[in-house]
Design a protein around this motif. Sequence first.
Motif, short mmCIF file in Angstrom:
data_model
loop_
_atom_site.label_atom_id
_atom_site.label_comp_id
_atom_site.label_asym_id
_atom_site.label_seq_id
_atom_site.Cartn_x
_atom_site.Cartn_y
_atom_site.Cartn_z
N ALA A 249 0.83 -1.21 0.00
CA ALA A 249 0.00 0.00 0.00
C ALA A 249 0.86 1.26 0.00
CB ALA A 249 -0.92 0.00 1.22
N ALA A 250 2.01 1.18 0.64
CA ALA A 250 2.90 2.34 0.75
C ALA A 250 3.69 2.62 -0.52
CB ALA A 250 3.86 2.14 1.92
N THR A 251 3.89 1.60 -1.36
CA THR A 251 4.83 1.77 -2.47
C THR A 251 4.28 1.41 -3.84
OG1 THR A 251 5.72 -0.47 -2.15
CG2 THR A 251 6.79 1.33 -0.94
N ASP A 252 3.12 0.79 -3.93
CA ASP A 252 2.57 0.42 -5.23
C ASP A 252 2.41 1.67 -6.09
OD1 ASP A 252 1.14 -0.53 -7.42
OD2 ASP A 252 -0.11 -1.85 -6.23
N PRO A 253 3.02 1.72 -7.28
CA PRO A 253 2.93 2.92 -8.11
C PRO A 253 1.52 3.23 -8.59
CG PRO A 253 4.00 1.15 -9.31
CD PRO A 253 3.88 0.70 -7.90
N HIS A 254 0.67 2.22 -8.63
CA HIS A 254 -0.73 2.40 -9.03
C HIS A 254 -1.61 1.79 -7.93
CE1 HIS A 254 0.78 3.62 -12.92
NE2 HIS A 254 1.47 2.49 -13.00
N PRO A 255 -1.71 2.48 -6.80
CA PRO A 255 -2.34 1.88 -5.63
C PRO A 255 -3.83 1.58 -5.83
CG PRO A 255 -1.96 4.22 -5.28
CD PRO A 255 -1.23 3.85 -6.54
N GLY A 256 -4.23 0.43 -5.31
CA GLY A 256 -5.63 0.04 -5.35
C GLY A 256 -6.38 0.60 -4.15
N ALA A 257 -7.61 0.12 -3.96
CA ALA A 257 -8.47 0.66 -2.91
C ALA A 257 -8.18 0.05 -1.55
CB ALA A 257 -9.93 0.42 -3.28
N TYR A 258 -7.61 -1.17 -1.52
CA TYR A 258 -7.40 -1.86 -0.25
C TYR A 258 -6.48 -3.04 -0.51
CZ TYR A 258 -9.03 -3.53 4.43
OH TYR A 258 -9.13 -3.89 5.75
N TYR A 259 -5.60 -3.34 0.47
CA TYR A 259 -4.68 -4.45 0.33
C TYR A 259 -4.75 -5.36 1.55
CZ TYR A 259 -2.47 -1.93 -3.53
OH TYR A 259 -2.23 -1.29 -4.72
N GLY A 260 -4.42 -6.63 1.33
CA GLY A 260 -4.37 -7.58 2.43
C GLY A 260 -3.78 -8.89 1.95
N PRO A 261 -3.61 -9.85 2.84
CA PRO A 261 -3.15 -11.19 2.43
C PRO A 261 -4.19 -11.85 1.51
CG PRO A 261 -2.90 -10.88 4.80
CD PRO A 261 -3.75 -9.75 4.30
N THR A 262 -3.74 -12.71 0.65
CA THR A 262 -4.62 -13.27 -0.38
C THR A 262 -4.95 -14.74 -0.19
OG1 THR A 262 -2.66 -13.67 -1.76
CG2 THR A 262 -3.86 -11.60 -2.12
N ARG A 263 -4.56 -15.32 0.93
CA ARG A 263 -4.90 -16.72 1.20
C ARG A 263 -5.60 -16.85 2.55
NH1 ARG A 263 1.03 -19.11 -0.50
NH2 ARG A 263 0.91 -18.62 -2.73
N HIS A 264 -6.11 -18.04 2.82
CA HIS A 264 -6.80 -18.31 4.10
C HIS A 264 -7.87 -17.26 4.36
CE1 HIS A 264 -4.03 -21.52 5.32
NE2 HIS A 264 -3.03 -20.74 4.93
N ARG A 265 -8.65 -16.97 3.33
CA ARG A 265 -9.74 -15.99 3.42
C ARG A 265 -9.25 -14.63 3.93
NH1 ARG A 265 -14.97 -19.47 5.66
NH2 ARG A 265 -14.98 -20.98 3.92
N GLY A 266 -8.07 -14.27 3.48
CA GLY A 266 -7.53 -12.97 3.81
C GLY A 266 -6.77 -12.90 5.11
N SER A 267 -6.52 -14.03 5.74
CA SER A 267 -5.81 -14.00 7.01
C SER A 267 -4.30 -14.17 6.86
CB SER A 267 -6.36 -15.08 7.95
OG SER A 267 -6.15 -16.37 7.41
N ALA A 268 -3.83 -14.68 5.75
CA ALA A 268 -2.39 -14.91 5.57
C ALA A 268 -2.09 -15.02 4.08
CB ALA A 268 -1.96 -16.17 6.30
N GLY A 269 -0.78 -15.07 3.78
CA GLY A 269 -0.36 -15.26 2.40
C GLY A 269 0.18 -14.00 1.75
N PRO A 270 0.57 -14.09 0.47
CA PRO A 270 1.14 -12.95 -0.24
C PRO A 270 0.18 -11.78 -0.29
CG PRO A 270 1.46 -15.00 -1.46
CD PRO A 270 0.52 -15.32 -0.34
N ALA A 271 0.73 -10.58 -0.33
CA ALA A 271 -0.08 -9.36 -0.35
C ALA A 271 -0.70 -9.14 -1.73
CB ALA A 271 0.79 -8.17 0.02
N GLY A 272 -1.89 -8.61 -1.73
CA GLY A 272 -2.56 -8.29 -2.98
C GLY A 272 -3.82 -7.49 -2.71
N PRO A 273 -4.61 -7.21 -3.74
CA PRO A 273 -5.86 -6.46 -3.55
C PRO A 273 -6.81 -7.22 -2.62
CG PRO A 273 -5.25 -6.52 -5.87
CD PRO A 273 -4.34 -7.49 -5.17
N ALA A 274 -7.52 -6.47 -1.79
CA ALA A 274 -8.50 -7.04 -0.88
C ALA A 274 -9.86 -6.37 -1.09
CB ALA A 274 -8.05 -6.86 0.58
N ARG A 275 -10.90 -7.07 -0.71
CA ARG A 275 -12.25 -6.52 -0.85
C ARG A 275 -12.55 -5.59 0.32
NH1 ARG A 275 -17.05 -7.25 -3.37
NH2 ARG A 275 -18.98 -7.16 -2.15
#
Length: 303
Positions: A249-275
Amino acid sequence: MARGIGDRLPPLPLPDLGGRRAVVTGASAGIGRATADALAGAGAEVVLAVRDAGRGDAAAAQIRHRHRGAEVSVELVDLASLVSIADASARIGQRPVHLLVNNAGTGTDDPDARTADGFDLQVGVNHLGAWALTAGLWPALRDAGDARVVSLGSTMATRGRIGPGFGRPTRSTYQSYCDSKLATVVFAGELRRRCLRAGIDVTAVPAHPGWCATAIFDTGGPPAFVTLIGRLTGAIQSPADGAQPVLLAATDPHPGAYYGPTRHRGSAGPAGPARLPEGARKPGIGERLWELSTELTGVALAP
């Protein structure tokens, strides 16, 4: 204190942040410390905004040891005190701030816990304190050029509400924590909209770290049996792994609306867009929170 869990993710590649000054609240431990360490490693000058000078100095020394030549300083701020926030803002804001990471947060099981100004402790620190600090540093952010404000949400923001009684003492510490974290997400979205409308070169981006083994997880997180299941399944991650959505979220050159982990229903894993939580998508909720935050704190933020 939450027990440590080892890192599972490879480090998130960051751009060269040389020449940029970052302020990270709650940077003496946990996700804040991991965020500050990564930013310093990428060349940013980092200000550790902390409550405890000793812990802040120890964290700064460890970051300098890991990253030779890193510019790291410590500033004291208590986000449970509007006076402390104003004093810290005056010191920190004497120079441009290119990145503000509103990481600091608290969780409590004491329904009588209050800030120095009488707010519910969790809403007071997690949102109203971040609001006041952002407002106090606003000139330094606005004039820095290509600045960014990152606010930390939570998976528990989905259960939050912003309505009558927001910020006032409540008997449900669980609900007040959820409310505070929904507010951090809504605040970022509304700040971003207002900056776009005013043509101001500041972007606001919320992110949540998922489930992390930090001290706040013990008091503001899920019940103990859920915590145990999370540890056994790998759904609870280290602070360094949890910091990755924050760093994105701090460095993405084209920031999205929200970020979070992308596995385990958003509880862990690589970072990516979140709902975004449903509560953050309600029409007019940003304007309502803006009014409430201004009214409660007496601190205006006018992009």
